[in-house]
Scaffold this motif. Structure first.
Motif, short mmCIF file in Angstrom:
data_model
loop_
_atom_site.label_atom_id
_atom_site.label_comp_id
_atom_site.label_asym_id
_atom_site.label_seq_id
_atom_site.Cartn_x
_atom_site.Cartn_y
_atom_site.Cartn_z
N GLU A 202 8.68 -1.44 4.55
CA GLU A 202 7.48 -1.38 5.02
C GLU A 202 6.53 -2.21 4.51
N PHE A 203 6.26 -2.39 3.10
CA PHE A 203 5.58 -3.27 2.56
C PHE A 203 5.78 -4.83 2.86
N LEU A 204 7.04 -5.10 2.85
CA LEU A 204 7.43 -6.59 3.17
C LEU A 204 6.92 -6.70 4.46
N ASP A 205 7.40 -6.01 5.65
CA ASP A 205 6.93 -6.11 7.00
C ASP A 205 5.43 -6.54 7.19
N ILE A 221 -3.43 -8.47 0.84
CA ILE A 221 -3.73 -7.01 0.68
C ILE A 221 -3.08 -6.23 1.65
N VAL A 222 -2.19 -5.45 1.49
CA VAL A 222 -1.79 -4.68 2.56
C VAL A 222 -2.68 -3.19 2.65
N GLU A 223 -2.76 -2.61 3.76
CA GLU A 223 -3.51 -1.50 4.07
C GLU A 223 -3.57 -0.58 2.99
N ARG A 224 -2.61 -0.34 2.33
CA ARG A 224 -2.31 1.02 1.40
C ARG A 224 -2.96 0.30 0.10
N ALA A 225 -3.22 -0.72 -0.23
CA ALA A 225 -3.76 -1.55 -1.44
C ALA A 225 -5.51 -1.42 -1.27
N LYS A 226 -5.77 -1.49 -0.15
CA LYS A 226 -7.32 -1.86 0.03
C LYS A 226 -8.26 -0.68 -0.57
N PRO A 227 -7.97 0.64 -0.46
CA PRO A 227 -8.71 1.40 -1.26
C PRO A 227 -8.87 1.08 -2.89
N LEU A 228 -8.15 0.76 -3.31
CA LEU A 228 -8.25 0.10 -4.72
C LEU A 228 -8.97 -1.34 -4.72
#
Length: 252
Positions: A202-205, A221-228
């Motif tokens: 999922e990350f690689l996609d 920056i994938v979406e899951r990393a954006k809050p940090l």
């Protein structure tokens, strides 16, 4: 960064994000050279994926880095992409002096390894009409995980180093990109079965969707990393830090 036709060196390319990147970039039509410290594992990957090349390289060893930079300049003179992915991550108890060695190893691998690789390979990259350096930091570069303090600190330093590198190379043919992943299900810190970590595919996609953007973003920056990544700007840094403070090492 062009999506195909590159010659790419990936450090830490025998597992996790590094191997995932290498295989997908290979499939996309790039010449891939994976670098790692275990010859048997390198040989296995090369045997299973015809066309991929490998080098035995330890980013903790300056002589290993220099030897390989000289050898690859001859063996792969068209090498135009360096992905500095090799890294380690360990729990630390800052009240226990036994963890000092862990901290020192983390700095040597994650920070000095990246810096040494950049210094060693820039001369070859500058000879290319178009080249790219990708430094892998972490979402934890922006808000630390208190249970892995030195890892988080080294990734913050990689972020800072990458910004300066980009400015210094602005007039050169070398593009500088930072990849800051969230927690991903890999063997790093034993996260392969962590339900809070992002599945690797999922990350690689999502990552490759960003790589297909033109021009390539300076920060991947994938979406899951954006809050940090954007915690400071959004005013949520303290809240996110407190949340991460609740993430403790597993009981022994």
């Amino acid at each position: 960064m062009n999506g195909t036709g590159n010659t790419i060196l990936v450090t830490g390319g025998t597992s996790g994000i590094g191997l995932g990147l290498a295989l997908r970039l290979h499939k996309a039509g790039n010449k891939i050279i994976i670098a790692g410290r275990r010859q048997a594992l390198l040989d296995q990957i090369v045997a299973e994926h015809p066309g991929i090349d490998s080098v035995l390289l330890d980013v903790c060893d300056p002589q290993s880095i220099q030897r390989n930079s000289e050898a690859l300049a001859t063996r792969h003179p068209n090498l135009n992409v360096l992905i500095n992915n090799a890294g380690i991550m360990h729990w630390e108890d800052l009240t226990d002096s036994e963890y000092l060695g862990t901290a020192e190893d983390t700095v040597t691998t994650n920070l000095l390894g990246t810096i040494r690789m950049v210094y060693a390979f820039i001369p070859q990259l500058l000879k290319q009409p178009s080249a790219t350096i990708v430094n892998v930091s972490s979402a934890l570069a922006f808000v630390p995980l208190p249970a892995t303090p030195t890892y988080s600190a080294t990734k913050a330093a990689v972020h800072s180093f990458t910004q300066s590198l980009r400015v210094q190379l602005e007039a050169s043919p070398i593009e500088v990109i930072e990849l800051a992943p969230p927690g991903v299900r890999t063997t790093l810190l034993g996260q392969e079965n962590d339900e809070h970590a992002m599945p690797l595919d999922e990350f690689l996609d999502e990552l490759f969707e960003l790589l297909e953007t033109s021009p390539t973003p300076r920060e991947l920056i994938v979406e899951r990393a954006k809050p940090l990544r954007f915690a400071e700007a959004s005013g949520s840094h303290e809240e996110v830090l407190n949340m991460l403070a609740g993430y403790k090492p597993p009981a022994e």
